[in-house]
Design an enzyme around this catalytic site. Structure first.
Site, PDB file in Angstrom:
ATOM      1  CG  ASP A  86      -2.274  -5.554  -1.778  1.00  0.00           C
ATOM      2  OD1 ASP A  86      -3.403  -5.494  -1.271  1.00  0.00           O
ATOM      3  OD2 ASP A  86      -1.233  -5.243  -1.191  1.00  0.00           O
ATOM      4  CG  HIS A  94      -5.871  -0.910   2.636  1.00  0.00           C
ATOM      5  ND1 HIS A  94      -4.497  -0.852   2.551  1.00  0.00           N
ATOM      6  CD2 HIS A  94      -6.257   0.232   3.277  1.00  0.00           C
ATOM      7  CE1 HIS A  94      -4.078   0.266   3.119  1.00  0.00           C
ATOM      8  NE2 HIS A  94      -5.120   0.944   3.558  1.00  0.00           N
ATOM      9  CD  GLN A 101      -0.813  -8.854   0.812  1.00  0.00           C
ATOM     10  OE1 GLN A 101      -0.226  -7.792   0.659  1.00  0.00           O
ATOM     11  NE2 GLN A 101      -1.651  -9.068   1.809  1.00  0.00           N
ATOM     12  CE  LYS A 155      -9.648  -6.866  10.075  1.00  0.00           C
ATOM     13  NZ  LYS A 155      -8.407  -7.674   9.965  1.00  0.00           N
ATOM     14  CB  CYS A 194      -1.002   0.000   1.149  1.00  0.00           C
ATOM     15  SG  CYS A 194      -0.386  -0.585   2.725  1.00  0.00           S
ATOM     16  CG  HIS A 246      -3.918  -0.401  -2.009  1.00  0.00           C
ATOM     17  ND1 HIS A 246      -2.906  -1.247  -2.409  1.00  0.00           N
ATOM     18  CD2 HIS A 246      -4.124  -0.629  -0.690  1.00  0.00           C
ATOM     19  CE1 HIS A 246      -2.504  -1.952  -1.360  1.00  0.00           C
ATOM     20  NE2 HIS A 246      -3.216  -1.599  -0.318  1.00  0.00           N
TER      21      HIS A 246
END
Length: 699
Positions: free
Chosen positions: A413, A542, A411, A496, A364, A415
C-alpha cells in the site's frame, strides 16, 4: 421489467413508409410498420438468419417490434458481446421453463446473463422429511435434455405489456416474482417503480417477468451447457431463503462453446486452490477460520521474494517505509468515513475499557496520521509513504475463494501526498512504475479502465472529482494508453485507474489501482506550507500495485500453473545421483549452488532414477540435475530443464552462469531457450497454445 413500444399485435399495419439510418450512415426505406426482422431480411439471407435483436436510437428491441421512423438502427449478431448477452439471457429463460416443467411446485426468482454464461435461482420446496430439496448432477443432465427439447420446438418469445393486476395473477404461485413487482428486490429485470410491466411467454405453460429483449425463438439457441449448482441466498441476504442456483454457459457457435469448455479445463488445472496444496505452498486450516491462510516454507520463500522485490523497487523509487498497527480506535474510522460507508466490510467492534476498537480494513487513515504529525513544507512533496500493511475485511463465507477473496491480507500500500501542480506528473510516474513491476513478474498485456464518480456513493464536492478525473485522463492520454471509461464505478474516495493484466490463458485479472483523493486530506485537515508561505491542502493518491500479496500470489500460481520461473521458484534445482554412491557428489553440487545464493535440494538415491526424476518434476522445479560417474570425474551435471531437451556433461560453472543470468533478468523461460514459454510442468506448452481467452467467473 420495463419497456416501451408496441405489442407484437400492433405490428404489420399499413402506414407511411419508415426510413432508418444504418451504422454506415446510409438510409434505408422500409414499409410502414417494418420491424427489425424486416430490416434484416432487406440486408440479405445471412442477416435474416443470424440477427438476434435490433437497437434503435440506443434502445434494444425484439426483432418483431416496429422500428421508429428516422431512428439510427443496428442489428445485433451472436458474434458480438451484446449478442452473446441476449443469447445467454434467452437461454436462462429456457432453463427456467425446463425446471418448472420437470419439478412441479418449484418456483423461480431471477436469471440474468453473466460473463460467459447465465444462471437462474430456484426454490424447490421441501421433501417429505421437511428438508429443502436440492439439485444433483444427474438432475442437471435431465434439465439440459429438457432444454434441448424446448430448443428443438422453436418456441417463439412473445412479449406482452400487462397491468399490475394481471401480473399478480400470472405469478400468484411465484412469491419471488411478486416481491420483484413490489420493488423490494434488486433484480436486473426490474424497471423503475410505476414503469411498464413486461412479460415474455414461450408457451401457454411458461411465462416470465422480464424487460427483454430476446431472440426470436428458442431455435436460435442450442450452444450451451449447464455447469454446476450452488446455493444462493435470496437477495444475497443470509437471513432469507437459500435458493438453488444453476449456472450455465452459452455461446454463438458449437466451436466457441467447445473452445470455452477447453479453456475451463485448462483453468481447472491451474486452480491455485489445488496447486498450493499439491506444491505444499500454503493451506487454509479449518481450525483457523474461513478466509485465513497459513504459509508453508516453500510458499513463504516465494512470498519473501515478492516482498523483497517490492521493497527494493520502492526504496529506489523515492518511497519512505512506514508501519502501522492492526487495529485502531473507532474515532479514526469515524474521521475517515469508513464507519459511514464501509461498516459492512469491517469486523465487529471490540469494546475496551478505554474505547471501541476495530481491526483496520484500510491503511490510508493511519498514513494520514503520519503526515499530520508535524508541519509539512512544500519541499517535502511529493511525500510517498509505503507499507506492506495487513488489513482485515469481513467477507461472507459464500464469497470466499482461496487467495482471491480472503478475510486477512497484506497490501503493498502506498499513499502519496502531492501539491496540486505535481499531480499530473506523479500519476504518469506511477503508471510507469506499476507497469515496470508487473513486467518483472511476467505480465505484458494490460488493460486500463478509468472509473468516474458514482452519482450517489461519494464524498467531497463535484469540482474536486472533476479535477481528479481530468488529471487521470490526461496522464493516460500522455502515456498513450488505450483505456475504457466506466461511468459511475468509482465510489467514496475519488476517481481511479484500474489496471488489468492478461494471464497465460487469456484471463483478465484486476490488480493495480491508482486513485486520486481530495477527500481524506479534507477530513484529516492535512496541510503544508507552500513556497508562498501560505497554508495549502495536499492531494492524496492511493496506490496498490499487487492489490494484495495473497491475491497476486494466487494469480501468479495460476498464470504459471505453479511452474514459477527460476527467480521466483521456491526450489530452483533438485540434484539426483544416478546411484547411491553418487549422493555425496550430489550433496556437494547442492552446497555449491547454495553458496552461490541459489535454492537447491538433493533427492537421495533410495528409488530408481526414473521414479525420482518423475517425482522431482511433479514439484514443477525449473531444473533437475542428474549426476553419474562421468560427472563425478569431470565436475559436470546433466541438466534436465523444465520443458526443454536434456543436456549432458554441462560444467557446473556453466550451469551456475546460466542460472545467474535467468535470475538476473527475471526470465520466464527455462533452459536458456530464449523463448517466452510459460511451462505448465513439463508439457512445454506456451501461452499461445493455451488459448486466447478464458472464463473470468463473473458471478
Amino acid at each position: 421489467m420495463s419497456g416501451n413500444g408496441a405489442d407484437p399485435s400492433d405490428i404489420g399495419g399499413a402506414g407511411a413508409a419508415v426510413t432508418v439510418v444504418l451504422p454506415d450512415g446510409q438510409s434505408r426505406e422500409l414499409a410502414g410498420g417494418a420491424t427489425g426482422a424486416d430490416l434484416a431480411a432487406s440486408l440479405g439471407r445471412r442477416a435474416a438468419k443470424d440477427a438476434l435483436i435490433a437497437v434503435a436510437d440506443g434502445e434494444q428491441l425484439d426483432l418483431n417490434r416496429p422500428l421508429p421512423d428516422g431512428a439510427s438502427v443496428s442489428l445485433v449478431f451472436p458474434s458480438s458481446d451484446e449478442g452473446l448477452e441476449v443469447l445467454r439471457h434467452s437461454t436462462a429463460h429456457v432453463l427456467a421453463q425446463a425446471v418448472l416443467r420437470l419439478y412441479p411446485g418449484a418456483t423461480f426468482s431471477i436469471g440474468p446473463p453473466i460473463t460467459d454464461g447465465f444462471y437462474y435461482d430456484f426454490d424447490l420446496g421441501l421433501d417429505d422429511g421437511g428438508r429443502a430439496r436440492t439439485f444433483s448432477d444427474e438432475d442437471l443432465e435431465a434439465i439440459e435434455a429438457e432444454m434441448r427439447a424446448i430448443v428443438a420446438a422453436r418456441q417463439p418469445f412473445i412479449r406482452a405489456e400487462v397491468s399490475r393486476a394481471a401480473a399478480d395473477e400470472l405469478f400468484a404461485a411465484h412469491p419471488y416474482k411478486i416481491e420483484i413487482l413490489d420493488g423490494e428486490a434488486d433484480d436486473p429485470a426490474s424497471g423503475p417503480e410505476g414503469g411498464v410491466i413486461t412479460t415474455y411467454r414461450n408457451t401457454d405453460e411458461f411465462v416470465d417477468l422480464c424487460r427483454g429483449p430476446h431472440v426470436p425463438d428458442t431455435g436460435r439457441l442450442g450452444h450451451f451447457k449447464l455447469m454446476r449448482v450452488a446455493g444462493a441466498y435470496w437477495r444475497g441476504d443470509e437471513s432469507r431463503q437459500m435458493l438453488q442456483r444453476i449456472y450455465g454457459t452459452a455461446w454463438g457457435s458449437k466451436a466457441e462453446l467447445a473452445a470455452h469448455l477447453e479453456r475451463l479445463e485448462e483453468a481447472a488445472k491451474r486452480d491455485h486452490r489445488r496447486l498450493v496444496t499439491d506444491l505444499d505452498l500454503l493451506s487454509f486450516p479449518a481450525e483457523l477460520g474461513g478466509g485465513l491462510a497459513v504459509w508453508h516454507p516453500k510458499g513463504a520463500v516465494v512470498r519473501k521474494i515478492m516482498e523483497d522485490y517490492s521493497r527494493d523497487r520502492h526504496e529506489t523509487g523515492g518511497y519512505e517505509f512506514v508501519y502501522t498497527p492492526h487495529l485502531a480506535n473507532a474515532r479514526l474510522f469515524e474521521t475517515s468515513g469508513h464507519l459511514d460507508f464501509y461498516a459492512e466490510g469491517m469486523y465487529p467492534p471490540m469494546e475496551m475499557d478505554n474505547g471501541v476498537y476495530y481491526p483496520k480494513p484500510m491503511n490510508c487513515p493511519m498514513h494520514c496520521l503520519i503526515f499530520n504529525q508535524r508541519q509539512r513544507s512544500y519541499r517535502e512533496l511529493p511525500l510517498r509513504l509505503f507499507e506492506l500493511g495487513t488489513v482485515y475485511r469481513y467477507e461472507r463465507s459464500g464469497t470466499l475463494h482461496g487467495l482471491m477473496r480472503i478475510r486477512g491480507f497484506t497490501q503493498d500500500d502506498s499513499h502519496l501526498y502531492v501539491a496540486p501542480e505535481q499531480l499530473p506528473d506523479e500519476i504518469e510516474r506511477l503508471l510507469d512504475f506499476v507497469l515496470s513491476v508487473l513486467n518483472a513478474f511476467g505480465f505484458e498485456d494490460f488493460e486500463f479502465k478509468l472509473s468516474t464518480q458514482d452519482p450517489e456513493k461519494y464524498v467531497g464536492d463535484d469540482e474536486g472529482w472533476e479535477q481528479a478525473t481530468a488529471a487521470l485522463r490526461a496522464a493516460l492520454d500522455r502515456r498513450g494508453h488505450d483505456y475504457m471509461e466506466a461511468a459511475g464505478e468509482a465510489a467514496f474516495y475519488g476517481p481511479k485507474i484500474d489496471i488489468d493484466v492478461t494471464d497465460a490463458i487469456g484471463r483478465s485479472w484486476q490488480l493495480s489501482t491508482i486513485q486520486v483523493d481530495f477527500n481524506l486530506p479534507e477530513r484529516f485537515n492535512l496541510r503544508y506550507t507552500g513556497a508562498d508561505g501560505e497554508v495549502h491542502r495536499p492531494i492524496m493518491i492511493h496506490r496498490a500495485l499487487f492489490g494484495s500479496i495473497e491475491r497476486f500470489f494466487g494469480v501468479l500460481v495460476e498464470h504459471y500453473a505453479g511452474a514459477f520461473p527460476p527467480w521466483l521458484a521456491p526450489v530452483q534445482a533438485v540434484v539426483l545421483g544416478v546411484r547411491a554412491d553418487h549422493d555425496s557428489f550430489a550433496e556437494s553440487v547442492v552446497a555449491q549452488l547454495a553458496e552461490a545464493g541459489y535454492r537447491a535440494e538433493m533427492m537421495p538415491a533410495d528409488d530408481p532414477l526414473g521414479a525420482r526424476i518423475r517425482r522431482a518434476k511433479l514439484t514443477k522445479v525449473p531444473y533437475v540435475l542428474v549426476v553419474g560417474d562421468d560427472d563425478v570425474a569431470a565436475g559436470t551435471v546433466g541438466v534436465n530443464p523444465r520443458g526443454q531437451p536434456v543436456q549432458r556433461d554441462v560444467p557446473l560453472g556453466e550451469f551456475l552462469a546460466r542460472l545467474a543470468d535467468e535470475v538476473e533478468r527475471k526470465a520466464v523461460d527455462v533452459g536458456g531457450a530464449g523463448s517466452t514459454t510459460v511451462d505448465v510442468g513439463g508439457a512445454g506448452s506456451t501461452a499461445a497454445d493455451a488459448g486466447a481467452a478464458a472464463d473470468s467467473a463473473g458471478d
